[in-house]
Design a protein around this motif. Structure first.
Motif, PDB file in Angstrom:
ATOM      1  N   SER A 165      -6.915   9.496  -6.062  1.00 19.15           N
ATOM      2  CA  SER A 165      -5.752   9.928  -5.518  1.00 19.15           C
ATOM      3  C   SER A 165      -4.877  10.687  -6.733  1.00 19.15           C
ATOM      4  CB  SER A 165      -4.911   8.894  -4.790  1.00 19.15           C
ATOM      5  OG  SER A 165      -4.678   7.927  -5.809  1.00 19.15           O
ATOM      6  N   GLY A 166      -5.472  10.591  -7.894  1.00 20.79           N
ATOM      7  CA  GLY A 166      -4.736  10.987  -9.117  1.00 20.79           C
ATOM      8  C   GLY A 166      -5.091  10.086 -10.232  1.00 20.79           C
ATOM      9  N   PRO A 167      -4.654  10.771 -11.449  1.00 19.21           N
ATOM     10  CA  PRO A 167      -5.286  10.029 -12.503  1.00 19.21           C
ATOM     11  C   PRO A 167      -4.188   8.739 -12.751  1.00 19.21           C
ATOM     12  CG  PRO A 167      -4.501  12.228 -13.333  1.00 19.21           C
ATOM     13  CD  PRO A 167      -4.067  11.935 -11.767  1.00 19.21           C
ATOM     14  N   MET A 168      -5.192   7.447 -13.101  1.00 18.33           N
ATOM     15  CA  MET A 168      -4.385   6.306 -13.286  1.00 18.33           C
ATOM     16  C   MET A 168      -5.379   5.309 -14.136  1.00 18.33           C
ATOM     17  SD  MET A 168      -4.619   4.632  -9.686  1.00 18.33           S
ATOM     18  CE  MET A 168      -4.222   6.177  -8.501  1.00 18.33           C
ATOM     19  N   ASP A 169      -4.599   4.292 -14.795  1.00 21.51           N
ATOM     20  CA  ASP A 169      -5.631   3.394 -15.614  1.00 21.51           C
ATOM     21  C   ASP A 169      -6.107   2.419 -14.626  1.00 21.51           C
ATOM     22  OD1 ASP A 169      -3.433   1.735 -15.085  1.00 21.51           O
ATOM     23  OD2 ASP A 169      -2.455   1.692 -17.011  1.00 21.51           O
ATOM     24  N   ILE A 170      -6.968   1.520 -15.469  1.00 20.33           N
ATOM     25  CA  ILE A 170      -7.698   0.554 -14.803  1.00 20.33           C
ATOM     26  C   ILE A 170      -6.611  -0.410 -13.900  1.00 20.33           C
ATOM     27  CG2 ILE A 170      -9.039  -1.494 -14.819  1.00 20.33           C
ATOM     28  CD1 ILE A 170     -10.484   0.207 -17.325  1.00 20.33           C
ATOM     29  N   PRO A 171      -5.623  -0.980 -14.609  1.00 20.49           N
ATOM     30  CA  PRO A 171      -4.957  -1.948 -13.702  1.00 20.49           C
ATOM     31  C   PRO A 171      -4.058  -1.203 -12.527  1.00 20.49           C
ATOM     32  CG  PRO A 171      -4.258  -2.287 -16.084  1.00 20.49           C
ATOM     33  CD  PRO A 171      -5.344  -1.211 -15.888  1.00 20.49           C
ATOM     34  N   ASP A 172      -3.836   0.084 -12.518  1.00 18.35           N
ATOM     35  CA  ASP A 172      -3.196   0.818 -11.317  1.00 18.35           C
ATOM     36  C   ASP A 172      -4.230   0.920 -10.462  1.00 18.35           C
ATOM     37  OD1 ASP A 172      -0.804   0.568 -12.283  1.00 18.35           O
ATOM     38  OD2 ASP A 172      -0.598   3.031 -12.936  1.00 18.35           O
ATOM     39  N   SER A 173      -5.479   1.273 -10.889  1.00 15.97           N
ATOM     40  CA  SER A 173      -6.621   1.429  -9.905  1.00 15.97           C
ATOM     41  C   SER A 173      -6.755   0.447  -9.113  1.00 15.97           C
ATOM     42  CB  SER A 173      -7.989   1.741 -10.764  1.00 15.97           C
ATOM     43  OG  SER A 173      -7.890   3.042 -11.115  1.00 15.97           O
ATOM     44  N   ILE A 174      -6.836  -0.907  -9.710  1.00 14.96           N
ATOM     45  CA  ILE A 174      -7.042  -2.073  -8.980  1.00 14.96           C
ATOM     46  C   ILE A 174      -6.008  -2.224  -8.082  1.00 14.96           C
ATOM     47  CG2 ILE A 174      -7.267  -4.681  -9.265  1.00 14.96           C
ATOM     48  CD1 ILE A 174      -9.007  -3.771 -11.857  1.00 14.96           C
ATOM     49  N   LEU A 175      -4.576  -2.154  -8.319  1.00 16.24           N
ATOM     50  CA  LEU A 175      -3.429  -2.173  -7.589  1.00 16.24           C
ATOM     51  C   LEU A 175      -3.758  -1.122  -6.557  1.00 16.24           C
ATOM     52  CD1 LEU A 175      -0.425  -2.435 -10.017  1.00 16.24           C
ATOM     53  CD2 LEU A 175      -1.033  -3.986  -8.152  1.00 16.24           C
ATOM     54  N   SER A 176      -4.131  -0.132  -6.545  1.00 15.36           N
ATOM     55  CA  SER A 176      -4.272   1.006  -5.662  1.00 15.36           C
ATOM     56  C   SER A 176      -5.285   0.606  -4.735  1.00 15.36           C
ATOM     57  CB  SER A 176      -4.639   2.120  -6.282  1.00 15.36           C
ATOM     58  OG  SER A 176      -5.301   3.038  -5.369  1.00 15.36           O
ATOM     59  N   ALA A 177      -6.449  -0.220  -5.206  1.00 13.34           N
ATOM     60  CA  ALA A 177      -7.493  -0.555  -4.342  1.00 13.34           C
ATOM     61  C   ALA A 177      -6.980  -1.809  -3.396  1.00 13.34           C
ATOM     62  CB  ALA A 177      -8.529  -0.928  -5.078  1.00 13.34           C
ATOM     63  N   GLY A 178      -6.013  -2.555  -3.960  1.00 14.19           N
ATOM     64  CA  GLY A 178      -5.377  -3.678  -3.171  1.00 14.19           C
ATOM     65  C   GLY A 178      -4.838  -3.085  -2.006  1.00 14.19           C
ATOM     66  N   SER A 179      -3.937  -1.920  -2.343  1.00 12.52           N
ATOM     67  CA  SER A 179      -2.836  -1.277  -1.334  1.00 12.52           C
ATOM     68  C   SER A 179      -3.838  -0.805  -0.230  1.00 12.52           C
ATOM     69  CB  SER A 179      -2.190  -0.197  -2.133  1.00 12.52           C
ATOM     70  OG  SER A 179      -1.861   0.576  -1.218  1.00 12.52           O
ATOM     71  N   ALA A 180      -5.107  -0.022  -0.725  1.00 17.41           N
ATOM     72  CA  ALA A 180      -5.840   0.607   0.286  1.00 17.41           C
ATOM     73  C   ALA A 180      -6.595  -0.609   1.173  1.00 17.41           C
ATOM     74  CB  ALA A 180      -7.108   1.311  -0.496  1.00 17.41           C
ATOM     75  N   SER A 181      -7.009  -1.713   0.479  1.00 22.90           N
ATOM     76  CA  SER A 181      -7.713  -2.747   1.444  1.00 22.90           C
ATOM     77  C   SER A 181      -6.731  -3.448   2.278  1.00 22.90           C
ATOM     78  CB  SER A 181      -8.397  -3.606   0.443  1.00 22.90           C
ATOM     79  OG  SER A 181      -7.826  -4.120  -0.141  1.00 22.90           O
ATOM     80  N   SER A 182      -5.649  -3.325   1.926  1.00 21.08           N
ATOM     81  CA  SER A 182      -4.331  -3.850   2.718  1.00 21.08           C
ATOM     82  C   SER A 182      -4.028  -3.096   4.054  1.00 21.08           C
ATOM     83  CB  SER A 182      -2.970  -4.301   2.001  1.00 21.08           C
ATOM     84  OG  SER A 182      -3.148  -5.353   0.744  1.00 21.08           O
ATOM     85  N   GLU A 183      -4.268  -1.792   3.674  1.00 22.93           N
ATOM     86  CA  GLU A 183      -3.800  -1.037   4.724  1.00 22.93           C
ATOM     87  C   GLU A 183      -4.718  -0.861   5.605  1.00 22.93           C
ATOM     88  OE1 GLU A 183      -1.291   1.090   5.398  1.00 22.93           O
ATOM     89  OE2 GLU A 183      -0.069   1.539   3.602  1.00 22.93           O
ATOM     90  N   ALA A 184      -6.118  -0.906   5.080  1.00 15.56           N
ATOM     91  CA  ALA A 184      -7.306  -1.057   6.078  1.00 15.56           C
ATOM     92  C   ALA A 184      -7.391  -2.120   6.842  1.00 15.56           C
ATOM     93  CB  ALA A 184      -8.665  -0.597   5.031  1.00 15.56           C
ATOM     94  N   ILE A 185      -7.019  -3.280   6.171  1.00 17.06           N
ATOM     95  CA  ILE A 185      -7.059  -4.504   7.079  1.00 17.06           C
ATOM     96  C   ILE A 185      -5.862  -4.421   8.278  1.00 17.06           C
ATOM     97  CG2 ILE A 185      -6.583  -6.843   7.118  1.00 17.06           C
ATOM     98  CD1 ILE A 185      -7.764  -6.768   4.116  1.00 17.06           C
ATOM     99  N   SER A 186      -4.879  -4.102   7.860  1.00 19.76           N
ATOM    100  CA  SER A 186      -3.863  -3.860   8.780  1.00 19.76           C
ATOM    101  C   SER A 186      -4.356  -3.030  10.151  1.00 19.76           C
ATOM    102  CB  SER A 186      -2.787  -3.156   8.293  1.00 19.76           C
ATOM    103  OG  SER A 186      -1.755  -3.063   8.951  1.00 19.76           O
ATOM    104  N   TYR A 187      -4.865  -1.831   9.386  1.00 21.28           N
ATOM    105  CA  TYR A 187      -5.503  -0.953  10.903  1.00 21.28           C
ATOM    106  C   TYR A 187      -6.671  -1.493  11.574  1.00 21.28           C
ATOM    107  CZ  TYR A 187      -8.115   3.387  12.510  1.00 21.28           C
ATOM    108  OH  TYR A 187      -8.545   4.197  13.405  1.00 21.28           O
ATOM    109  N   LEU A 188      -7.394  -2.288  10.787  1.00 24.08           N
ATOM    110  CA  LEU A 188      -8.491  -3.074  11.605  1.00 24.08           C
ATOM    111  C   LEU A 188      -8.023  -3.862  12.565  1.00 24.08           C
ATOM    112  CD1 LEU A 188     -11.105  -3.521   8.828  1.00 24.08           C
ATOM    113  CD2 LEU A 188     -11.596  -1.905  10.891  1.00 24.08           C
ATOM    114  N   ASN A 189      -6.925  -4.734  12.360  1.00 20.63           N
ATOM    115  CA  ASN A 189      -6.340  -5.689  12.979  1.00 20.63           C
ATOM    116  C   ASN A 189      -5.571  -5.193  14.372  1.00 20.63           C
ATOM    117  OD1 ASN A 189      -7.408  -7.871  11.736  1.00 20.63           O
ATOM    118  ND2 ASN A 189      -5.699  -8.010  10.299  1.00 20.63           N
ATOM    119  N   ASN A 190      -5.145  -3.772  14.220  1.00 15.80           N
ATOM    120  CA  ASN A 190      -4.285  -3.249  15.251  1.00 15.80           C
ATOM    121  C   ASN A 190      -5.173  -2.240  16.120  1.00 15.80           C
ATOM    122  OD1 ASN A 190      -1.822  -4.200  14.735  1.00 15.80           O
ATOM    123  ND2 ASN A 190      -1.791  -2.948  12.902  1.00 15.80           N
ATOM    124  N   LYS A 191      -6.235  -2.849  16.698  1.00 13.60           N
ATOM    125  CA  LYS A 191      -7.056  -2.095  17.481  1.00 13.60           C
ATOM    126  C   LYS A 191      -6.567  -1.879  18.527  1.00 13.60           C
ATOM    127  CE  LYS A 191     -10.190  -5.691  17.694  1.00 13.60           C
ATOM    128  NZ  LYS A 191     -11.765  -6.457  17.197  1.00 13.60           N
TER     129      LYS A 191
END
Lengths: 95, 432
Positions: free
Chosen positions: B406-432
């Motif tokens: 999604s754009g340039p970022m360092d390692i901690p921000d990448s991990i935070l971004s991955a946390g955000s993506a997985s949370s959104e994905a889990i929320s989507y999976l739970n709202n079927k």
């Protein structure tokens, strides 16, 4: 017919030709490896000295020499008094 | 062993096995979802696994990445396909995606390989090692790198002469030249795009002489030279094997430069260059390190202190824009630059130059979807339509973006971004 386990390279060789570039690369490496090893058998040398002796650009000598170092064929020797250039020698194998 | 079609089903498909993809997969799996991670390379771990240390803590990168990668690899709900590419994803409806993935042959039966490297020892071929950025050779039968995951041999079929030496040396008879690509049809309920970034190729700035002058290298090549699994036995100039003692860094190589098509800041170059400068001062205590910069962007936690620490250690910072690099007879590099503070042109001689290359988008992510358009932003990173409230959401509902896709970022921000993506994905999976 299923090829015998452990002899599948022969099977693939019969199915498809090996790229001429791959064969040429192997020949070149084998030739350069032999010339570097032969030169270092005589004496420890720096990259500049090897370059002169083999009439090969220093950057190419470095690339092949470092590959031989990685493969355990050569090892580094001493650094010069100016702390700039190392010598390299054939790696001694403990029998 | 003929081509076969295999049907698989998972809750989530994570495209990309770098640190962001791995983190997202781990979060999803920890919450009970079955995940398929698809990685095009021979190993997971992305670019981070190849770094020496990380800024600003100077922690060993491999020491952080390896346990994480191991955790991902061992998780019972995560399946990893390396050397695999996504050929197309179709969205049939909510929580319903069909993906075609093609797994290329490794020519090694992974389950039987012990990583003993006897095939590598026997192989007579030598080609540039892509994991050492071409500084040294590797064999055609090879373990990608020492901490690769999986630590399994692979055959570089393009450079292999099919001599059979690897097969004869292999104690478990796991080399298999009959392997063919395998196409899988995968049904998933959500997709996380973690395709990472590309590095700028400095050949595109000919005035810096990269490729022509061997002592001009990229920051990734220096990163490898600083790593414990380095290509050389110490830091050396690739031109002649000299231990350098006057090293220059050229910041913003391919970043903040509209003339090369990348007007934005890469966000990591200032700090990784400062990190490398500090590591170089440790490895070569007598060396002079100069960093040529336009602006130092030390915006993150601990970054400004890290920058001050480098100055305190004696790293020389010059606010200057490099116009041209030329080489003299000794193989040293002459940097012609504009001293921005004094507003005059100057020249300086260094025996090695490191180009701090920038971050470019991986535009492959745009081609992942067949029927829908995964929109990109104006800089060709994955567009975040709701960047402020739901930064992981993309233009396709049920598809989320993690890390530098999604754009340039360092390692901690990448991990935070991955946390955000997985949370959104889990929320989507739970709202079927």
């Amino acid at each position: 017919m299923e090829p015998e386990k452990g002899k599948t390279a022969k099977f693939l060789k019969e199915q498809q030709a090996v790229s001429p570039a791959a064969i040429e690369n192997l020949k070149q490496f084998t030739r350069i490896k032999k010339s570097i090893v032969d030169a270092l058998k005589e004496e420890e040398l720096t990259i500049s000295q090897l370059s002169e002796k083999l009439a090969m650009p220093k950057t190419d000598v470095l690339y092949y020499l470092m590959s031989l170092l990685k493969y355990g064929i050569v090892e580094k020797g001493e650094i010069d008094d100016m702390d700039e250039y190392f010598t390299y020698k054939i790696k001694k194998v403990n029998e | 062993m003929s081509e076969k079609n295999t049907s698989l089903a998972f809750d989530a498909l994570v495209v990309g096995g770098g640190i962001a993809g791995g983190e997202a997969a781990l979060n999803l799996a920890t919450n009970g979802f079955k995940v398929l991670v698809v990685e095009k390379d021979l190993s997971v771990g992305g670019k981070m696994i190849h770094l020496s240390k990380v800024f600003p803590t100077l922690d060993c990168s491999a020491c952080i990445t390896t346990p994480k990668v191991s955790e991902i690899s061992r998780h019972p709900l995560i399946t990893i396909f390396t050397e695999t590419e996504v050929k197309g994803i179709v969205k049939n409806g909510e929580n319903d995606f069909d993906a075609k993935v093609v797994r290329k042959p490794r020519y090694v039966i992974a389950e039987d390989c012990t990583g003993c490297q006897l095939c590598e020892e026997a192989c007579p071929v030598n080609v540039p090692d892509q994991y050492q950025y071409g500084l040294v050779g590797r064999k055609a039968a090879y373990i990608p790198f020492s901490i690769a995951s999986p630590r399994v041999a692979a055959i570089d079929i393009e450079n292999c002469t099919l001599c059979g030496a690897c097969e004869r040396a292999c104690p478990t008879k796991c080399i298999d030249f009959t392997q063919k690509p395998v196409e899988y049809s995968v049904k998933v309920r959500t997709v996380v795009v973690a395709t990472g970034f590309n590095l700028f190729d400095p050949v595109n700035i000919p005035r810096y002489g990269f490729g022509e002058y061997k002592n001009v290298i990229t920051s990734m090549q220096m990163e490898r030279q600083l790593a414990p699994t380095r290509p050389f036995h110490t830091i050396l100039r690739p031109g002649d094997g000299k231990m350098p003692d006057k090293i220059a860094y050229v910041l913003c190589t391919g970043s903040r430069d509209a003339s090369v098509g990348n007007p934005i800041c890469s966000q990591i170059c200032c700090m990784y260059s400062i990190k490398q400068a500090q590591l170089l001062m440790g490895a070569l205590p007598m060396a002079d390190i100069t960093i040529y910069y336009i602006n130092i962007r030390s915006f993150g936690k601990g970054f400004e202190e890290f920058y001050e620490q480098a100055k305190g250690m004696g790293v020389n910072f010059v606010k200057g824009k490099i116009g041209k690099i030329t080489e003299n007879a000794k193989g040293n590099l002459i940097l012609r630059y504009e001293d921005i503070n004094e507003n005059i042109l100057k020249e300086a001689e260094h025996d090695m130059v490191v180009l701090s290359v920038g971050v470019l988008p991986n535009t492959e992510s745009e081609k992942l979807f067949v029927d829908k358009s995964l929109q990109l932003d104006e800089y060709n990173f994955v567009k975040q339509p709701e960047q402020l409230v739901s930064p992981a959401k993309t233009s396709i509902k049920g598809v989320f973006v993690a890390g530098t896709a999604s754009g340039p970022m360092d390692i901690p921000d990448s991990i935070l971004s991955a946390g955000s993506a997985s949370s959104e994905a889990i929320s989507y999976l739970n709202n079927k």
